[in-house]
Design a protein around this motif. Structure first.
Motif, PDB file in Angstrom:
ATOM      1  N   ARG A 158       6.405   7.983   6.695  1.00 28.77           N
ATOM      2  CA  ARG A 158       5.051   7.559   7.063  1.00 28.77           C
ATOM      3  C   ARG A 158       4.742   8.060   8.468  1.00 28.77           C
ATOM      4  O   ARG A 158       5.423   7.688   9.429  1.00 28.77           O
ATOM      5  N   GLU A 159       3.733   8.896   8.574  1.00 28.98           N
ATOM      6  CA  GLU A 159       3.458   9.572   9.838  1.00 28.98           C
ATOM      7  C   GLU A 159       3.098   8.604  10.952  1.00 28.98           C
ATOM      8  O   GLU A 159       3.408   8.857  12.118  1.00 28.98           O
ATOM      9  N   VAL A 160       2.459   7.496  10.602  1.00 28.30           N
ATOM     10  CA  VAL A 160       2.061   6.529  11.643  1.00 28.30           C
ATOM     11  C   VAL A 160       3.295   5.983  12.336  1.00 28.30           C
ATOM     12  O   VAL A 160       3.364   5.918  13.582  1.00 28.30           O
ATOM     13  N   ILE A 161       4.280   5.585  11.545  1.00 24.14           N
ATOM     14  CA  ILE A 161       5.506   5.040  12.133  1.00 24.14           C
ATOM     15  C   ILE A 161       6.275   6.132  12.873  1.00 24.14           C
ATOM     16  O   ILE A 161       6.820   5.896  13.961  1.00 24.14           O
ATOM     17  N   ARG A 162       6.327   7.317  12.274  1.00 18.97           N
ATOM     18  CA  ARG A 162       7.045   8.417  12.946  1.00 18.97           C
ATOM     19  C   ARG A 162       6.407   8.745  14.288  1.00 18.97           C
ATOM     20  O   ARG A 162       7.113   8.912  15.302  1.00 18.97           O
ATOM     21  N   ASN A 163       5.088   8.832  14.343  1.00 18.22           N
ATOM     22  CA  ASN A 163       4.407   9.178  15.588  1.00 18.22           C
ATOM     23  C   ASN A 163       4.568   8.089  16.636  1.00 18.22           C
ATOM     24  O   ASN A 163       4.782   8.384  17.820  1.00 18.22           O
ATOM     25  N   ASP A 164       4.455   6.831  16.222  1.00 15.23           N
ATOM     26  CA  ASP A 164       4.686   5.736  17.178  1.00 15.23           C
ATOM     27  C   ASP A 164       6.152   5.680  17.599  1.00 15.23           C
ATOM     28  O   ASP A 164       6.476   5.240  18.712  1.00 15.23           O
ATOM     29  N   GLY A 165       7.055   6.124  16.694  1.00  9.63           N
ATOM     30  CA  GLY A 165       8.463   6.213  17.077  1.00  9.63           C
ATOM     31  C   GLY A 165       8.685   7.228  18.186  1.00  9.63           C
ATOM     32  O   GLY A 165       9.518   7.019  19.081  1.00  9.63           O
ATOM     33  N   VAL A 166       7.928   8.317  18.155  1.00  7.86           N
ATOM     34  CA  VAL A 166       8.017   9.311  19.239  1.00  7.86           C
ATOM     35  C   VAL A 166       7.564   8.696  20.558  1.00  7.86           C
ATOM     36  O   VAL A 166       8.186   8.895  21.606  1.00  7.86           O
ATOM     37  N   LEU A 167       6.466   7.922  20.514  1.00  5.12           N
ATOM     38  CA  LEU A 167       5.992   7.255  21.738  1.00  5.12           C
ATOM     39  C   LEU A 167       7.012   6.252  22.248  1.00  5.12           C
ATOM     40  O   LEU A 167       7.211   6.102  23.465  1.00  5.12           O
ATOM     41  N   LEU A 168       7.654   5.548  21.322  1.00  5.04           N
ATOM     42  CA  LEU A 168       8.686   4.586  21.711  1.00  5.04           C
ATOM     43  C   LEU A 168       9.843   5.295  22.408  1.00  5.04           C
ATOM     44  O   LEU A 168      10.330   4.837  23.461  1.00  5.04           O
ATOM     45  N   LEU A 169      10.309   6.414  21.859  1.00  4.90           N
ATOM     46  CA  LEU A 169      11.420   7.144  22.470  1.00  4.90           C
ATOM     47  C   LEU A 169      11.021   7.753  23.808  1.00  4.90           C
ATOM     48  O   LEU A 169      11.870   7.919  24.698  1.00  4.90           O
TER      49      LEU A 169
END
Length: 936
Positions: A158-169
């Protein structure tokens, strides 16, 4: 809010608690403070106890996010709120992370696959990191598998979670080297580069920007991750980022931002602040994968609409080629797409000296030129050669002509940039400093040409702008330092020293103090590097002039104006020139190093007396002589070492050649033995074939049984015949004896006793005779069989002898096609042809045996010759070692004399460089020479 909190705490039904949490979520944005104070504890309890219901967990996480996060909508913000909002989010975050179990619980929830749980959990954890980054980082770092759990977010479909995961990292890796290393070794580079490729590289959206920012966090100032990135061949995957099309007019702002971040990422890998080894390896990797070519192509296609991006590209190219010989050589060979084609360096210099170009672009070009000349003696020589009279081409514009034009332009910034660029062409290169003295300039029609050095001093004395004078003084200081010939040329002009002393002695304003300090530095260089070749400007006279007109203390004070200046401190921080405005462009980074090196020695030189100078000169001369001797012997030793190495290589080559020849000889001997064995086997096989066939040709294959052997066999046959006849005679005699005994037995019968006795005796004798008779018969039969066998062999041998005599004639007839008519039967014809083939094979094997024997003899002689050469070379090596030992003894004596002279110098108060410093300097020169030879 209080009632809803009570319902969350006391309701037994899950639906009631879920409704209450949903209501708190709706109130949390508007009444953030109240919900945070009253409901945070109850929401954390819900996260702990109601894990089975994803809906209530999602509501609780969203509510906590609204309370902690400062990302409020614009219409809800007021002018006086931002500071209060920041404090509020930080306070709530501190309350939440006070219990470390809350962060651990949140990491567990982030592992859930349910979208309504995982996404709010990621956003909440990101907000916590924004508010209290170091504290939350430490909790996650000590949590088991904490970082690894968060890395799984990059693999979410899911791109939403993946993209927010990038912001988290991004937030997680800020300023924490330990977490950066863990994230890198969790395959972050591979995943992030895959995402960038999937999104379309530079054409991608904001996701590409976020990935690039995360990559910068992982690589910046982290040598371990940079090395891992290089060894993982990830630099090669950056090449497609810069392969842009010809049409760049329609670039979006996001694409420009992405390219900007990509260039920054490259600069992180080759930054001058990185360890030199790491930077060099990254530069070489970029060259081998073609990334340098992509940079230059991209820079050439970047039009004037993208000035900022063009400037970033030039800065990136600068650091990619800085100090890397192969990249510098490639950059020098690149031609710009102009009509006619011109070298890229010339096109860049044209932008630098053009006052209509933007200031940031001119600074970028200057930095690129400096990086091109950094530790690049070959490039320095090429630039200076364009100024020399013998190489000037009137049909094209050269780099030297552009530099001279900028040096004497009416634009002060062009003067400064050209002076600094020319100073970098002379940096640490005494040969080029002397060659530049040959440059002559035509000032006006009808006037004789003047030297470049004279023209610089003329402009300096005309009272131009401060920036122009500072640039010219930096050029002159760099030119004269460590070059006595240039100092002599400078002092030969009688107007130079009065101008410098007059500038230093005056009391001017703050703007002129910088010029006074540089004049003092130039005068100090003229004293320190003065070889006293001009009588009127010897060291002692110049010192007396300073004492009378300026004063030593005043001179030292003016000299100190340079290092105390604010712009000097700013320029000394990093190599890249970064100035807010052209007026602040005063100092160059490399010049600050020169000032730091010379300021102390010039101060000491001013206070030295004439006697100390004389002693120092004598010591210097002695040291120079000793250095020359040492240099000579070092050269001799280096040459002998080289010869010794060549001899060793030659010995090794001959040894390996000897081993190869010995191996060849051994192989040939084994082949010869193998052929012998095959020959013997063939002989045995021929013998066996002769026993199974009765033909004439097979009989002849007994490998040459001769007529003598046949005669021997005949004689043995005659002996066996004689024995046979003898045994037959004995047998007849025994038969006659038996018959006589039988007849006598019939006649005897008179009495019973005698009859009985004679009968028993006759029977016994008869039995014995019968046994003997049977034995004789058996022996006779065996001998008869053997006699028949020998007769058969005799017949075969006789046939063989006849065939051997008739073989040439039969072969001749066979060649003419009449063999079948002369020899009886087709079977005899086949045997004769087989005989001919076998006979030819035997002859061939014999000839091969003789050739192999000759080859073996020649190989043995070659081995003996090589062994003689090896002994001679070993004798030469021993003689070279003996000569080297003699030279080392001589060097030891010279070193003792040198140490004694140094002790005397130290007693006199003269600073003497340690031998280690001299050795390191020599070694550095040798390393640079070695690098140039390798590149050539």
């Amino acid at each position: 809010i209080q009632k809803l909190c009570d319902r969350v705490a006391s309701s037994t039904l899950l639906d009631d608690r879920r409704d209450a949490v949903r209501a708190l979520k709706s109130l949390s944005k508007k009444y953030r403070l109240e919900v945070g104070i009253q409901a945070m504890e109850h929401l954390i309890h819900v996260l702990q106890t109601d894990r089975s219901d994803s809906e209530i967990i999602g509501y609780a996480l969203d509510t906590l996010y609204n309370v902690i996060s400062n990302d409020l909508e614009e219409e809800e913000q007021e002018e006086n709120l931002p500071k209060q909002v920041d404090d509020l989010g930080s306070q709530f975050t501190e309350i939440f992370i006070k219990q470390q179990e809350n962060v651990t619980l949140l990491l567990t929830l982030v592992e859930e696959f349910d979208f309504h749980v995982r996404w709010p959990g990621v956003k909440l954890l990101t907000s916590l990191l924004k508010q209290q980054g170091p504290q939350v980082q430490q909790i996650i770092l000590v949590s088991p598998m904490g970082v690894s759990r968060l890395m799984d977010l990059l693999a979410d479909s899911r791109e939403v979670i993946r993209n927010d995961g990038v912001l988290l990292l991004q937030q997680l890796t800020k300023s924490n080297a330990a977490i950066q290393k863990i994230v890198a070794f969790e395959n972050a580079f591979e995943r992030l580069l895959d995402i960038i490729t999937e999104e379309g590289n530079s054409d991608g959206g904001i996701v590409v920007e976020d990935c690039l920012l995360l990559l910068q966090n992982l690589l910046k100032n982290n040598n371990s991750n940079q090395n891992f990135f290089k060894e993982g061949s990830y630099i090669q995957r950056m090449k497609p980022w810069f392969e842009v099309g010809d049409d760049n007019c329609g670039w979006s702002a996001q694409k420009v931002t992405n390219l900007h971040l990509m260039l920054q990422l490259v600069r992180v890998l080759v930054s001058p602040t990185n360890p030199p080894g790491a930077t060099s390896s990254c530069q070489k990797a970029m060259f081998h994968c073609g990334l340098v070519v992509s940079f230059l192509c991209r820079q050439q296609k970047c039009k004037i609409n993208f000035r900022v991006l063009q400037q970033k590209t030039i800065n990136t190219v600068s650091e990619v080629i800085r100090g890397c010989q192969m990249n510098q050589d490639y950059f020098a060979s690149v031609n710009a797409p102009s009509n006619p084609p011109r070298p890229a360096i010339v096109v860049l210099l044209m932008s630098m000296v053009n006052e209509r170009q933007p200031f940031v672009l001119r600074c970028a070009v200057l930095y690129c030129f400096q990086c091109f000349l950094y530790k690049n003696q070959k490039g320095q020589g090429e630039i200076v050669s364009t100024l020399l009279p013998s190489t000037i081409d009137g049909n094209s514009v050269s780099a030297g002509q552009l530099l001279c034009g900028g040096l004497f332009s009416t634009d002060s910034l062009s003067n400064w940039c050209a002076a600094v660029a020319l100073a970098h062409a002379l940096q640490e290169n005494a040969t080029l400093k002397e060659q530049l003295l040959r440059v002559q300039l035509a000032t006006s029609i009808g006037n004789p040409p003047v030297s470049l050095l004279q023209q610089c001093t003329n402009i300096l004395s005309q009272g131009s702008k401060v920036q122009t004078r500072v640039g010219l003084l930096m050029l002159l200081c760099t030119w004269l330092s460590n070059c006595s010939i240039a100092v002599t040329h400078f002092l030969h002009n009688p107007a130079n020293i009065p101008f410098l002393t007059g500038q230093i002695a005056e009391n001017l304003g703050e703007e002129e103090q910088l010029v006074q300090g540089l004049c003092a530095l130039l005068l100090g260089i003229s004293i320190y590097y003065n070889d006293n070749s001009l009588e009127n400007y010897r060291k002692e006279k110049l010192k007396q002039l300073i004492e009378k007109r300026i004063g030593r203390e005043n001179f030292i004070e003016k000299l100190g104006f340079i290092s105390k200046h604010e712009l000097y401190s700013r320029a000394a921080q990093k190599p890249q020139p970064s100035f807010s405005s052209p007026d602040h462009m005063m100092f160059d980074h490399e010049f600050t190093k020169l000032v730091k090196e010379l300021e102390g020695v010039i101060s000491k030189a001013i206070y030295k007396s004439s006697e100390e100078d004389k002693k120092e000169e004598e010591v210097k001369k002695t040291l120079e002589q000793h250095d020359n001797i040492v240099t000579h012997y070092k050269k001799v030793i280096r040459e002998q070492d080289q010869e010794l190495e060549e001899l060793k290589q030659r010995i090794n080559a001959l040894t390996s050649q000897n081993e190869q020849l010995q191996a060849t000889v051994t192989q040939q001997v084994s082949q010869i033995q193998q052929h012998k064995d095959q020959y013997n086997l063939l002989k045995v096989q021929i013998g066996k074939d002769s026993q199974h066939h009765n033909s004439h040709s097979d009989t002849f294959q007994m490998n040459g049984i001769q007529t003598e052997e046949a005669s021997k066999l005949k004689e043995e046959l005659e002996e066996w015949k004689n024995k046979h006849e003898l045994l037959q005679g004995q047998l007849r005699e025994r038969d006659s004896t038996i018959e006589k005994l039988k007849s006598s037995q019939l006649e005897m019968g008179t009495t019973e006793q005698s009859s009985q006795t004679s009968k028993s005796g006759g029977l016994e004798l008869s039995n014995e005779l019968q046994k003997e008779l049977e034995m004789l018969r058996t022996q006779v039969q065996l001998q008869s069989a053997e006699i028949s066998k020998l007769q058969t062999e005799n017949q075969k041998l006789q046939v063989m002898v006849r065939v051997k005599k008739l073989l040439p004639a039969l072969l001749l007839l066979g060649n003419k096609g009449n063999l079948g008519k002369e020899v009886c039967g087709s079977k005899a014809t086949g045997h004769l042809m087989g005989l001919e083939l076998l006979w030819s094979e035997v002859k061939a094997l014999c000839e091969e045996k003789e050739s192999l024997k000759q080859h073996l003899d020649s190989s043995s002689s070659t081995v003996a010759i090589l062994q003689d050469e090896k002994s001679k070379l070993q004798q030469e090596v021993a003689e070279s070692k003996k000569e080297q030992d003699d030279l080392l003894v001589l060097l030891a004596d010279q070193d003792q004399k040198l140490s004694a002279l140094k002790i005397k110098l130290k007693d006199l108060g003269v600073p003497v460089e340690d031998e280690d410093d001299i050795e390191s300097g020599d070694q550095g020169d040798e390393d640079e020479d070695g690098d140039e030879e390798e590149q050539d």
